[in-house]
Structures are given as structure tokens and as C-alpha cells.
Design an enzyme around this catalytic site. Structure first.
Site, PDB file in Angstrom:
ATOM      1  NE  ARG A   1       6.424  -6.824   6.183  1.00  0.00           N
ATOM      2  CZ  ARG A   1       5.706  -7.374   7.151  1.00  0.00           C
ATOM      3  NH1 ARG A   1       4.754  -6.661   7.778  1.00  0.00           N
ATOM      4  NH2 ARG A   1       5.875  -8.608   7.542  1.00  0.00           N
ATOM      5  N   GLY A   2       4.276  -8.507   3.790  1.00  0.00           N
ATOM      6  CA  GLY A   2       3.414  -9.492   4.457  1.00  0.00           C
ATOM      7  C   GLY A   2       2.418 -10.000   3.418  1.00  0.00           C
TER       8      GLY A   2
ATOM      9  CG  ASP B   1       5.689 -14.921   2.840  1.00  0.00           C
ATOM     10  OD1 ASP B   1       6.283 -15.238   3.886  1.00  0.00           O
ATOM     11  OD2 ASP B   1       5.340 -13.762   2.565  1.00  0.00           O
TER      12      ASP B   1
ATOM     13  CG  ASN C   1       7.071 -17.209   7.556  1.00  0.00           C
ATOM     14  OD1 ASN C   1       6.343 -16.367   7.013  1.00  0.00           O
ATOM     15  ND2 ASN C   1       7.474 -17.070   8.793  1.00  0.00           N
TER      16      ASN C   1
HETATM   17  O1  MRU Z   1       9.393  -9.885   3.285  1.00  0.00           O
HETATM   18  P1  MRU Z   1       8.111  -9.744   4.034  1.00  0.00           P
HETATM   19  O2  MRU Z   1       8.178  -8.778   5.171  1.00  0.00           O
HETATM   20  O3  MRU Z   1       6.945  -9.485   3.099  1.00  0.00           O
HETATM   21  O4  MRU Z   1       7.867 -11.175   4.672  1.00  0.00           O
HETATM   22  C1  MRU Z   1       6.726 -11.388   5.447  1.00  0.00           C
HETATM   23  C2  MRU Z   1       6.662 -12.725   6.062  1.00  0.00           C
HETATM   24  O5  MRU Z   1       7.501 -13.580   5.842  1.00  0.00           O
HETATM   25  C3  MRU Z   1       5.468 -13.025   6.910  1.00  0.00           C
HETATM   26  O6  MRU Z   1       5.799 -13.902   7.946  1.00  0.00           O
HETATM   27  C4  MRU Z   1       4.396 -13.694   6.032  1.00  0.00           C
HETATM   28  O7  MRU Z   1       4.136 -12.902   4.901  1.00  0.00           O
HETATM   29  C5  MRU Z   1       3.140 -13.919   6.766  1.00  0.00           C
HETATM   30  S1  MRU Z   1       2.290 -12.385   7.006  1.00  0.00           S
HETATM   31  C6  MRU Z   1       0.807 -12.665   7.728  1.00  0.00           C
END
Ligand code: MRU
Length: 352
Positions: free
Chosen positions: A56-57, A244, A254
Site C-alpha cells: 500500500r502507499g 495519493d 491523502n
Molecule cells: O490506504 P493506503 O495505506 O494505501 O494509504 C496510503 C496513504 O494515504 C499515504 O499517505 C499515501 O499513499 C502517500 S505514500 C508515500
């Protein structure tokens, strides 16, 4: 998907590993208790791993998808030989649909699609592997540049509050928001990081804390609802978060909870930095209203682990991202530099 117990000393830089023509993901669903890799063999498995949050991220999802395209090319070539370019397209679409908000996913697939288009070789795999590795390496380089640009804005002895995990685990390596934290720490300017726990997936408690504790970077965990009180009590100079998707006018999507964290920061006169590579900027969208916001299974809110925590019979709403208007953001930092008080004109200029 195959579970592999690591034979190496696992670090946050191992979120996505391509080795011996094989794709491994560090399973972020079970960190920090268990360190295990999942080996993926097909594009469908890669899409499922993204949807199920093994990885994720936003940038890490993009890097994974690029390697997923290599697996798709292998499948398409094995099945359809010289007709592989037609056979690969449905697999790319499966990958693209894995999660809707992080634009890095379609950015990486579109990039790989353009290489496929230009390719006349009969054996696509080696060439596409090279390109996926470049996407991965460039993401790490971008994060290091973001870290240094971001750190240049931060004063000596600063306290930083962050939300979710925008670290090495969420990227090709080094991190975006945590890249800034790492650079500030290296420069001896960091006093304290405050990490929001980030309900319901607990990326802050499980992942950000894991990364920072391992790197001996001072971090204190906060319940999400404690952020405003922490700001009022003092010691917080900056909110630094990842993103995101950033719209063409600088509105920022985000992790859910970012918007109210930033509202609290503005009330307390605290600076707000969004750290993200240009692969996260979607200039095709005029504003954050156009960003698709993923809603996940309400069960993620109603239960913690496998244990139900909410009253029987209560429904839940579970959007997993929110949008912060650009007017509340002091700086967007990418590998190209810093956009202060972002708006459509400045974003256009920055991305040109
Ligand atoms: O649901 P996730 O864990 O994928 O969400 C991730 C985030 O919201 C992060 O803050 C974003 O992707 C930035 S990662 C460098």
C-alpha cells in the site's frame, strides 16, 4: 500467492523486491508482528495483493504495478506468443482497477503501456523488466530529492506530525513524508516526530512506528483524535504528509483524517507540507472534487483484527481518503522542487 519466510534482515526498503525474475512483496497486513514476503506469479495475483493491502502507499503501488506488467507480459507471451500485445491489455486493465485513488497506479501502467507500444521485439520480458526497474529506481531518487527539498524548509529543533505511512514501505524506498523526516533527522534538525495511529488500518501505529523506531528516529504515537491537543500543548512545528493524488489546482487527496489534521494545524498556525513525487500529480483533474475516493468494506471499521468492536447492528461508512483544499497547504514538495501556497497556475508551471 505464496508466503515466503525471509532469509534476509528485513528493512522498510524491502516493500517491493524484484529478484531472479520474481516479484516479492513484504506483507504489510501483518507487520510489525510478522515479517513475511508474498511471492506473486501473475498480474491477477498482483492486482489482488494491491487491493488487499499486502502493498500500500501510492508510489509503492505504482512500482508494484510496473512489475505486475512484467508478469502480465510473461503470461500473455506464454499464452499467445506473437499475439501477446493484444492478450496483455485485459491484464493491464485488471491491474489498473486494483485501487482507485492513488494515481501512481495508472501512471505506472500507462508508462509501461507506452513501452509495450514502442516494442517490436518478440521477447518483451527482459525489456519491460529493465523499464520497471528504472521506475523503481527513479522513485527512490525522487524521494531522496523530495527529502532534501522538504528539509530545507524546516527549522532547527522542529517537531513534525505525520499521518498514515508515507515512508519507505509506501514507496520504492526512503519515503516521501518520512523521506523529509529522514533528511531533517540526518541534518540534526529533528526534535520529535508524532505519528497518528491512523484508524482503521493503523498504518501509523504499525508501519510508521516500525520504520522510525528501527532507524532510531524519535517517534511518539498519538491516537488520531489527540493531534489537535498535541498541537495546542506545543512542540509541533510542521504537519508533513504524503499524498495519493494531487489535482491540477493543488488539492490533495491523502489518507482519511489528513483533512482534519490540517484544519487543526491551520487553527494553531502550524505549517503544512505535502511531500509527493510528480507521479502523484494528476494534471488532468481540475480540482480535488474530481478525485475518486475509495470506500472500503465497513468491516474494517467494525472490527479490529478479527474481533468485532462495534455494537452489533450498527452500519459504518468507510471512505479511506479525503481531500484537503490547496488553500490550506503551505508547500507541495516534489522531486522538482517546492511549490509554496499551491494553486492551479503554480502547479501548471511546476509540472511543465
Ligand atoms: O490506504 P493506503 O495505506 O494505501 O494509504 C496510503 C496513504 O494515504 C499515504 O499517505 C499515501 O499513499 C502517500 S505514500 C508515500
Amino acid at each position: 500467492m505464496k508466503i515466503i519466510k525471509p532469509a534476509i534482515n528485513v528493512t522498510a526498503d524491502h516493500a517491493v523486491v524484484w529478484q531472479d525474475k520474481r516479484l516479492f512483496l513484504l506483507d504489510q497486513r501483518v507487520l510489525p508482528d510478522t515479517e513475511q514476503f508474498i511471492e506473486l506469479h501473475t498480474a491477477e495475483e498482483t492486482a489482488a495483493a494491491i487491493a488487499e493491502m499486502v502493498v500500500r502507499g501510492a508510489p509503492a503501488i505504482g512500482v508494484t504495478a510496473a512489475y505486475g506488467v512484467v508478469l502480465a507480459a510473461r503470461e500473455a507471451f506464454d499464452k499467445s506468443g506473437s499475439e501477446w500485445k493484444q492478450a496483455i491489455e485485459p491484464l493491464l486493465q485488471i491491474l489498473e482497477q486494483a485501487r482507485p485513488t492513488a494515481v501512481n497506479l495508472s501512471w505506472a501502467i500507462d508508462k509501461m503501456r507506452s513501452y509495450i507500444k514502442a516494442l517490436d521485439s518478440k521477447t518483451p520480458e527482459a525489456f519491460l523488466t529493465e523499464k520497471a526497474i528504472v521506475i523503481h529506481q527513479e522513485d527512490i531518487a525522487a524521494n531522496r530529492a523530495i527529502g532534501d527539498y522538504g528539509a530545507s524548509l524546516i527549522e532547527q529543533d522542529s517537531g513534525i506530525i505525520t499521518h498514515c505511512n508515507a515512508g519507505a514501505l509506501a514507496t520504492g524506498g526512503y519515503g516521501t513524508a518520512l523521506g523529509v523526516v529522514r533528511s531533517v533527522h540526518k541534518q540534526g534538525k529533528l526534535k520529535q516526530v508524532f505519528a497518528d495511529e491512523t484508524r482503521p488500518w493503523l498504518q501509523g501505529a504499525r508501519l510508521t512506528a516500525w520504520e522510525l523506531v528501527r532507524d532510531n528516529i524519535p517517534v511518539i504515537l498519538l491516537a488520531d483524535g489527540a493531534a489537535a491537543s498535541r498541537m495546542a500543548a506545543g512542540g509541533v512545528d510542521w504537519v508533513v504528509v504524503g499524498s495519493d493524488r494531487i489535482a491540477g489546482n493543488g488539492d490533495v487527496a491523502n489518507k482519511i483524517g489528513t483533512f482534519h489534521l490540517i484544519l487543526a494545524a491551520k487553527y494553531h498556525g502550524i505549517n503544512v507540507m505535502v511531500a509527493a513525487p510528480t507521479s502523484t500529480v494528476d494534471m488532468s483533474l481540475a480540482s480535488g472534487n474530481d478525485i475518486p475516493i475509495e470506500e472500503r468494506d465497513p468491516q474494517e471499521l467494525l472490527a479490529c483484527g478479527n474481533k468485532r468492536i462495534a455494537a452489533e447492528g450498527v452500519p459504518a461508512w468507510n471512505p479511506v481518503f479525503d481531500v484537503t483544499p490547496a488553500s490550506l497547504v503551505d508547500a507541495i514538495v516534489t522531486e522538482k522542487g517546492i511549490v509554496l501556497e499551491p494553486d492551479a497556475e503554480k502547479m501548471q508551471k511546476h509540472m511543465a
